[in-house]
Each structure stands twice: as structure tokens, then as C-alpha cells.
Design a protein around this motif. Structure first.
Motif, PDB file in Angstrom:
ATOM      1  N   GLU A  57      46.163 -33.686   0.129  1.00 57.00           N
ATOM      2  CA  GLU A  57      46.220 -32.258  -0.157  1.00 57.00           C
ATOM      3  C   GLU A  57      44.894 -31.564   0.183  1.00 57.00           C
ATOM      4  O   GLU A  57      44.861 -30.378   0.481  1.00 57.00           O
ATOM      5  CB  GLU A  57      46.566 -32.041  -1.633  1.00 57.00           C
ATOM      6  N   ARG A  58      43.801 -32.310   0.132  1.00 54.20           N
ATOM      7  CA  ARG A  58      42.462 -31.744   0.346  1.00 54.20           C
ATOM      8  C   ARG A  58      41.840 -32.092   1.685  1.00 54.20           C
ATOM      9  O   ARG A  58      40.915 -31.417   2.141  1.00 54.20           O
ATOM     10  CB  ARG A  58      41.511 -32.242  -0.752  1.00 54.20           C
ATOM     11  N   ARG A  59      42.319 -33.150   2.340  1.00 58.37           N
ATOM     12  CA  ARG A  59      41.666 -33.657   3.542  1.00 58.37           C
ATOM     13  C   ARG A  59      42.681 -33.940   4.652  1.00 58.37           C
ATOM     14  O   ARG A  59      43.761 -34.469   4.381  1.00 58.37           O
ATOM     15  CB  ARG A  59      40.908 -34.955   3.239  1.00 58.37           C
ATOM     16  N   ARG A  60      42.279 -33.635   5.872  1.00 62.87           N
ATOM     17  CA  ARG A  60      43.052 -34.070   7.027  1.00 62.87           C
ATOM     18  C   ARG A  60      42.557 -35.448   7.465  1.00 62.87           C
ATOM     19  O   ARG A  60      41.535 -35.939   6.984  1.00 62.87           O
ATOM     20  CB  ARG A  60      42.905 -33.057   8.161  1.00 62.87           C
ATOM     21  N   ALA A  61      43.286 -36.070   8.382  1.00 61.68           N
ATOM     22  CA  ALA A  61      42.965 -37.442   8.791  1.00 61.68           C
ATOM     23  C   ALA A  61      41.527 -37.558   9.290  1.00 61.68           C
ATOM     24  O   ALA A  61      40.815 -38.509   8.961  1.00 61.68           O
ATOM     25  CB  ALA A  61      43.949 -37.910   9.866  1.00 61.68           C
ATOM     26  N   TRP A  62      41.090 -36.586  10.090  1.00 64.87           N
ATOM     27  CA  TRP A  62      39.734 -36.650  10.633  1.00 64.87           C
ATOM     28  C   TRP A  62      38.689 -36.586   9.518  1.00 64.87           C
ATOM     29  O   TRP A  62      37.677 -37.281   9.544  1.00 64.87           O
ATOM     30  CB  TRP A  62      39.506 -35.514  11.632  1.00 64.87           C
ATOM     31  N   HIS A  63      38.916 -35.758   8.515  1.00 59.52           N
ATOM     32  CA  HIS A  63      37.970 -35.638   7.409  1.00 59.52           C
ATOM     33  C   HIS A  63      37.880 -36.949   6.623  1.00 59.52           C
ATOM     34  O   HIS A  63      36.802 -37.321   6.146  1.00 59.52           O
ATOM     35  CB  HIS A  63      38.393 -34.500   6.480  1.00 59.52           C
ATOM     36  N   ILE A  64      39.001 -37.653   6.511  1.00 63.90           N
ATOM     37  CA  ILE A  64      39.002 -38.939   5.811  1.00 63.90           C
ATOM     38  C   ILE A  64      38.164 -39.952   6.574  1.00 63.90           C
ATOM     39  O   ILE A  64      37.316 -40.644   5.997  1.00 63.90           O
ATOM     40  CB  ILE A  64      40.449 -39.445   5.631  1.00 63.90           C
ATOM     41  N   LEU A  65      38.382 -40.041   7.871  1.00 62.03           N
ATOM     42  CA  LEU A  65      37.651 -41.007   8.681  1.00 62.03           C
ATOM     43  C   LEU A  65      36.157 -40.698   8.732  1.00 62.03           C
ATOM     44  O   LEU A  65      35.327 -41.606   8.831  1.00 62.03           O
ATOM     45  CB  LEU A  65      38.222 -41.034  10.103  1.00 62.03           C
ATOM     46  N   ASN A  66      35.819 -39.420   8.649  1.00 65.01           N
ATOM     47  CA  ASN A  66      34.437 -38.985   8.834  1.00 65.01           C
ATOM     48  C   ASN A  66      33.633 -38.959   7.539  1.00 65.01           C
ATOM     49  O   ASN A  66      32.400 -38.933   7.565  1.00 65.01           O
ATOM     50  CB  ASN A  66      34.436 -37.587   9.465  1.00 65.01           C
ATOM     51  N   CYS A  67      34.311 -38.976   6.407  1.00 69.10           N
ATOM     52  CA  CYS A  67      33.664 -38.724   5.120  1.00 69.10           C
ATOM     53  C   CYS A  67      32.517 -39.690   4.819  1.00 69.10           C
ATOM     54  O   CYS A  67      31.418 -39.277   4.449  1.00 69.10           O
ATOM     55  CB  CYS A  67      34.695 -38.773   4.001  1.00 69.10           C
ATOM     56  N   LEU A  68      32.749 -40.972   4.968  1.00 71.03           N
ATOM     57  CA  LEU A  68      31.721 -41.967   4.667  1.00 71.03           C
ATOM     58  C   LEU A  68      30.902 -42.327   5.894  1.00 71.03           C
ATOM     59  O   LEU A  68      29.747 -42.751   5.777  1.00 71.03           O
ATOM     60  CB  LEU A  68      32.354 -43.230   4.076  1.00 71.03           C
ATOM     61  N   GLU A  69      31.500 -42.192   7.053  1.00 68.89           N
ATOM     62  CA  GLU A  69      30.785 -42.531   8.278  1.00 68.89           C
ATOM     63  C   GLU A  69      29.513 -41.703   8.438  1.00 68.89           C
ATOM     64  O   GLU A  69      28.494 -42.186   8.923  1.00 68.89           O
ATOM     65  CB  GLU A  69      31.692 -42.320   9.496  1.00 68.89           C
ATOM     66  N   THR A  70      29.552 -40.445   8.023  1.00 68.95           N
ATOM     67  CA  THR A  70      28.401 -39.564   8.215  1.00 68.95           C
ATOM     68  C   THR A  70      27.192 -39.973   7.381  1.00 68.95           C
ATOM     69  O   THR A  70      26.078 -39.541   7.662  1.00 68.95           O
ATOM     70  CB  THR A  70      28.779 -38.109   7.871  1.00 68.95           C
ATOM     71  N   VAL A  71      27.416 -40.796   6.366  1.00 71.35           N
ATOM     72  CA  VAL A  71      26.291 -41.283   5.560  1.00 71.35           C
ATOM     73  C   VAL A  71      26.121 -42.801   5.730  1.00 71.35           C
ATOM     74  O   VAL A  71      25.519 -43.475   4.891  1.00 71.35           O
ATOM     75  CB  VAL A  71      26.466 -40.917   4.068  1.00 71.35           C
ATOM     76  N   GLY A  72      26.680 -43.323   6.832  1.00 73.34           N
ATOM     77  CA  GLY A  72      26.490 -44.739   7.153  1.00 73.34           C
ATOM     78  C   GLY A  72      27.362 -45.697   6.379  1.00 73.34           C
ATOM     79  O   GLY A  72      27.147 -46.912   6.423  1.00 73.34           O
ATOM     80  N   GLY A  73      28.375 -45.174   5.683  1.00 73.03           N
ATOM     81  CA  GLY A  73      29.253 -46.032   4.904  1.00 73.03           C
ATOM     82  C   GLY A  73      30.415 -46.564   5.718  1.00 73.03           C
ATOM     83  O   GLY A  73      30.581 -46.234   6.896  1.00 73.03           O
ATOM     84  N   ASP A  74      31.229 -47.375   5.079  1.00 71.75           N
ATOM     85  CA  ASP A  74      32.370 -48.001   5.747  1.00 71.75           C
ATOM     86  C   ASP A  74      33.583 -47.900   4.843  1.00 71.75           C
ATOM     87  O   ASP A  74      33.495 -48.158   3.631  1.00 71.75           O
ATOM     88  CB  ASP A  74      32.053 -49.471   6.051  1.00 71.75           C
ATOM     89  N   LEU A  75      34.718 -47.515   5.405  1.00 75.19           N
ATOM     90  CA  LEU A  75      35.975 -47.391   4.678  1.00 75.19           C
ATOM     91  C   LEU A  75      36.988 -48.322   5.312  1.00 75.19           C
ATOM     92  O   LEU A  75      37.134 -48.335   6.535  1.00 75.19           O
ATOM     93  CB  LEU A  75      36.466 -45.941   4.743  1.00 75.19           C
ATOM     94  N   ASN A  76      37.695 -49.098   4.484  1.00 71.86           N
ATOM     95  CA  ASN A  76      38.612 -50.088   5.046  1.00 71.86           C
ATOM     96  C   ASN A  76      39.773 -50.328   4.089  1.00 71.86           C
ATOM     97  O   ASN A  76      39.762 -49.860   2.933  1.00 71.86           O
ATOM     98  CB  ASN A  76      37.868 -51.402   5.315  1.00 71.86           C
ATOM     99  N   ALA A  77      40.757 -51.096   4.561  1.00 73.54           N
ATOM    100  CA  ALA A  77      41.918 -51.433   3.735  1.00 73.54           C
ATOM    101  C   ALA A  77      42.631 -52.632   4.329  1.00 73.54           C
ATOM    102  O   ALA A  77      42.465 -52.946   5.504  1.00 73.54           O
ATOM    103  CB  ALA A  77      42.882 -50.244   3.648  1.00 73.54           C
ATOM    104  N   TYR A  78      43.421 -53.302   3.507  1.00 71.03           N
ATOM    105  CA  TYR A  78      44.277 -54.376   4.000  1.00 71.03           C
ATOM    106  C   TYR A  78      45.424 -54.603   3.029  1.00 71.03           C
ATOM    107  O   TYR A  78      45.374 -54.198   1.863  1.00 71.03           O
ATOM    108  CB  TYR A  78      43.491 -55.677   4.216  1.00 71.03           C
ATOM    109  N   THR A  79      46.458 -55.248   3.533  1.00 71.22           N
ATOM    110  CA  THR A  79      47.658 -55.573   2.746  1.00 71.22           C
ATOM    111  C   THR A  79      47.880 -57.071   2.778  1.00 71.22           C
ATOM    112  O   THR A  79      47.713 -57.701   3.823  1.00 71.22           O
ATOM    113  CB  THR A  79      48.898 -54.870   3.344  1.00 71.22           C
ATOM    114  N   ASN A  80      48.243 -57.645   1.636  1.00 70.70           N
ATOM    115  CA  ASN A  80      48.652 -59.045   1.617  1.00 70.70           C
ATOM    116  C   ASN A  80      49.990 -59.169   0.896  1.00 70.70           C
ATOM    117  O   ASN A  80      50.661 -58.162   0.650  1.00 70.70           O
ATOM    118  CB  ASN A  80      47.561 -59.947   1.020  1.00 70.70           C
ATOM    119  N   LYS A  81      50.377 -60.381   0.565  1.00 69.06           N
ATOM    120  CA  LYS A  81      51.714 -60.593   0.003  1.00 69.06           C
ATOM    121  C   LYS A  81      51.888 -59.969  -1.375  1.00 69.06           C
ATOM    122  O   LYS A  81      52.985 -59.539  -1.734  1.00 69.06           O
ATOM    123  CB  LYS A  81      52.026 -62.096  -0.058  1.00 69.06           C
TER     124      LYS A  81
END
Length: 409
Positions: A57-81
Motif C-alpha cells: 500500500e505504501r511502496r512500489r516494487a522499485w522502492h522495495i528493492l531500493n530501500c535497503l540497498e541505498t544504505v548498503g543493506g541486503d534484502l532476501n527471502a526463501y521458501t522451504n517445505k
């Protein structure tokens, strides 16, 4: 090590492990994975993981990808069983930024169809990359054989045909059911004030009504009867790929630790693992041979993989069987057992030095079992193992008549 824990009125559980390091690892682990998919929903949990990054509701896809990158952070995810994880690595000064972003995407994603249609093709490419890698594909097919007819056997990625049918409504239906505070934990590992973590999470999740903590673990009686099989498939590969294995122990079974040690002795990462010594070092038959085990809430799996020249498959199987028979027929000596315990405790200690993996691991333990991961306690369980216990487990899991075999050639 001393953990801090707290449960919010909305059911969200929080676990924090202090550390003097400047980097913080934090995120949400959700008790929903492949095994929560219904018939016809294969791959939906993983699809939702990808889709969660496509807008809130607050962010578009680009804003999500860019949010932590601009301060050198890393955002990730994974799925398991049995779970889905969204996490960040960030300098502690930017922790609040990471917490706000993670909370927003996990609980407020909108799953816009236009973005999802693009992401479907990304996942389809991911599926095809696995199809082009028989050494990875065989693991998925082997689990589907061992857990035939059960969601635990589903390929996490699903199929391209199913994937292309999923819509925003499908993602919203799945996530509204499982992406709830009472079905999740928030973990943090770093130099943070725990009271401030709790305060920020209360603020970030204040819109959720009060409820009781709930972990939805599927009961064991849903599992189909295990029937060992021998399957050979012509894949047209230059190398033959072989897996053998059996169902194994759930996470609460006391025998699990003995199998954990046995697995390391036979096919663990050490160059002195028995399968490696036999198949590779002494006979030069394989480049890769390894074994693994996974314990779920109500069952488990143990398996061994190797790749070899098609003409050497039978010989490799005989050598593998010989090593399994050795631990079944003759107890480990005191010297062998002590050496194995010393090795695995050293490996665990080294692995714990990887702070990212350790954070994900203690988050998983707390989500599914309410455990505050304690390495000292783990070492105590290893030290308590005896030759007799280990031999008994070997006889249960490695019995030839209980072994399933899958061969690509």
C-alpha cells in the motif's frame, strides 16, 4: 548465549540474540511452506515469496528493492517445505528502516497482477535451470517418491503450467491465511536494545487484533504409508545420477541425533567421510558423493547422492551398501565414536561463526519448536550418544529392504 524473547498481544513472537558486531541480521519467519499447499496449489508458497516484493500500500516494487540497498543493506527471502523467510542484513543504525520494510512487505503486500505476470517468467526460468541440472533435480524427485501423495513431496518451485495460472487473488488467499503475526516470529541478531525492538514491532503491527499464538503443524497421520521403490529413468545425461535413502526421524525424536552423527560419518562434508574415502579416494569412481538428512515436524528423510559413469553405477552402489552394512553390523569403537563427536562439534562451532546462517537457524528453531538454540545443549546430546544407540539407528534406517533408489542415466 542469552536470548531475549517476548510475545506481542497479536501473537507475534520475538527473539533476539545480542552481539557486539555492527551488522544486524533480522527478519520474519512464517510457519507456511510447501506442505501447506492444497492439491492444485503446487509452487504457490514459493510464488507468494516472490510476489511479496512486488508492491504494498505504501511502496512500489522499485522502492522495495531500493530501500535497503541505498544504505548498503541486503534484502532476501526463501521458501522451504515448512516455512517462508524474509530477512535483511543491515548496519545497526538502519535497523528501524529494515524492520519497517520487512513488516510492510510481509503483512501489507498487494500482489499487483501486472507485476506478478512478469515475475512468473522469472520463476519459470528458475524452474528450467533446475530441469537442466539433474544433480539438483534428482533431490526433488526423490522426495516426491519418498513422500508420494503428500505436500512434503512437492517440488518447492512447482511447475510452469501451474505457475502461469496463479493470480493476485491466489496470492492474497494464501497469505491472508498464513501470513499472520500469530503464525510468525521476528528474529534479530545484533547490537540492539531489546526494549526498542519490542516497541518498534508493537508500533509496526498495531493494526492486528489481539489473538493467541498459534502454530499450525500438520498432524503425522496425514502422511501416506512409505513403500520403498527402485526407479530408473533415462535422462540422456553423460553422467549417471543416483540417490538412495529412506524416511527418517521427526525433529522431536531422540534418535535423530544419532542419525545426525551417522550421516556425518558416512557422507558429511569432511574429506574423511566414509563414502568419499571409498568411492572417490580409494577407487576414483565419483567426483561428488554426499549424504544429507532433514527432520520435519512429523517425519524426516535421509539420503545419499553420487554421480558417476553409467558403467560404474552397480559398483558404486555395492561400495555404498558395504559402508552401510559396516555400521549396521559392527558398533563403532570408542576411539571411532570419540573422533566422530569431536569432528562434528568442530564443524558446528565453525558453522555458528557464520552469523547470517546462525540467525536464520535460531529463528527457525524458535518458530517451529519454541527452542532457544543452545550449542552447549546440542553438544551434550552428542556426547550422550553410545555405540549401541548408533548401531540401532543404523539398523533401522539403512536396512536394505527399506531403501528407495532413484537413478538417472
Amino acid at each position: 548465549m542469552k536470548y531475549n524473547t517476548f510475545t506481542l498481544p497479536n501473537g507475534l513472537r520475538i527473539i533476539h540474540l545480542p552481539s557486539a558486531a555492527p551488522v544486524v541480521y533480522c527478519g520474519y519467519e512464517i510457519n507456511a511452506g510447501t506442505r501447506n499447499e492444497l492439491v492444485g496449489e503446487e509452487g504457490l508458497a514459493h510464488f507468494c515469496e516472490h510476489a511479496t516484493f512486488k508492491g504494498t500500500e505504501r511502496r512500489r516494487a522499485w522502492h522495495i528493492l531500493n530501500c535497503l540497498e541505498t544504505v548498503g543493506g541486503d534484502l532476501n527471502a526463501y521458501t522451504n517445505k515448512e516455512g517462508t523467510v524474509y530477512y535483511a542484513a543491515i548496519l545497526k543504525d538502519h535497523f528501524n528502516r529494515a524492520l519497517d520494510l520487512l513488516t510492510d512487505i510481509v503483512f501489507h503486500s498487494r500482489y499487483p497482477q501486472q507485476e506478478l505476470d512478469k515475475e512468473k517468467e522469472v520463476i519459470c526460468d528458475e524452474i528450467e535451470s533446475y530441469n537442466d541440472s539433474p544433480a539438483e533435480l534428482i533431490y526433488d524427485e526423490f522426495e516426491n517418491i519418498v513422500f508420494k501423495g503428500h505436500p512434503l513431496g512437492h517440488n518447492i518451485l512447482g511447475t510452469a503450467d501451474h505457475l502461469r495460472t496463479y493470480t493476485s487473488d491466489d496470492a492474497l488467499r494464501f497469505t491472508s491465511k498464513f501470513y499472520r503475526p500469530e503464525n510468525a516470529i521476528f528474529f534479530a541478531y545484533g547490537d540492539l536494545d531489546f526494549k526498542k525492538i519490542v516497541k518498534e514491532l508493537k508500533r509496526a503491527t498495531k493494526d492486528f487484533a489481539a489473538c493467541k499464538p498459534l502454530i499450525d503443524i500438520a498432524p503425522g497421520d496425514r502422511l501416506p504409508l512409505y513403500e520403498p521403490t527402485h526407479t530408473e529413468k533415462d535422462k540422456g545425461t553423460h553422467q549417471a545420477h543416483v540417490m538412495i535413502g529412506n524416511r527418517a526421524y521427526p525433529v522431536h525424536d531422540e534418535r535423530r541425533m544419532a542419525l545426525y552423527l551417522l550421516n556425518n560419518i558416512l557422507g558429511g562434508p569432511g574429506m574423511n567421510a566414509r563414502f568419499n574415502l571409498s568411492l572417490r579416494e580409494r577407487n576414483g569412481l565419483v567426483y561428488t558423493v554426499e549424504s544429507s538428512m532433514v527432520s520435519y515436524s512429523d517425519t524426516g528423510i535421509w539420503c545419499t547422492y553420487f554421480g558417476c559413469d553409467p558403467h560404474d553405477v552397480k559398483r558404486c552402489l555395492r561400495l555404498t551398501r558395504k559402508e552401510l552394512d559396516r555400521v549396521m553390523e559392527k558398533p563403532l569403537t570408542t576411539a571411532q565414536l570419540n573422533a566422530a563427536k569431536k569432528q562434528i562439534k568442530g564443524q558446528i562451532g565453525v558453522a555458528c561463526d557464520n552469523r547470517e546462517n546462525f540467525a536464520l537457524d535460531f529463528g527457525k528453531s524458535y518458530l517451529h519448536y519454541g527452542w532457544e538454540r543452545d550449542i552447549t545443549n546440542l553438544f551434550d546430546h552428542i556426547d550422550a550418544l553410545t555405540p549401541e544407540i548408533i548401531q540401532q539407528v543404523a539398523q533401522e534406517i539403512f536396512a536394505e529392504e527399506r531403501i528407495t533408489t532413484l537413478i538417472y542415466k
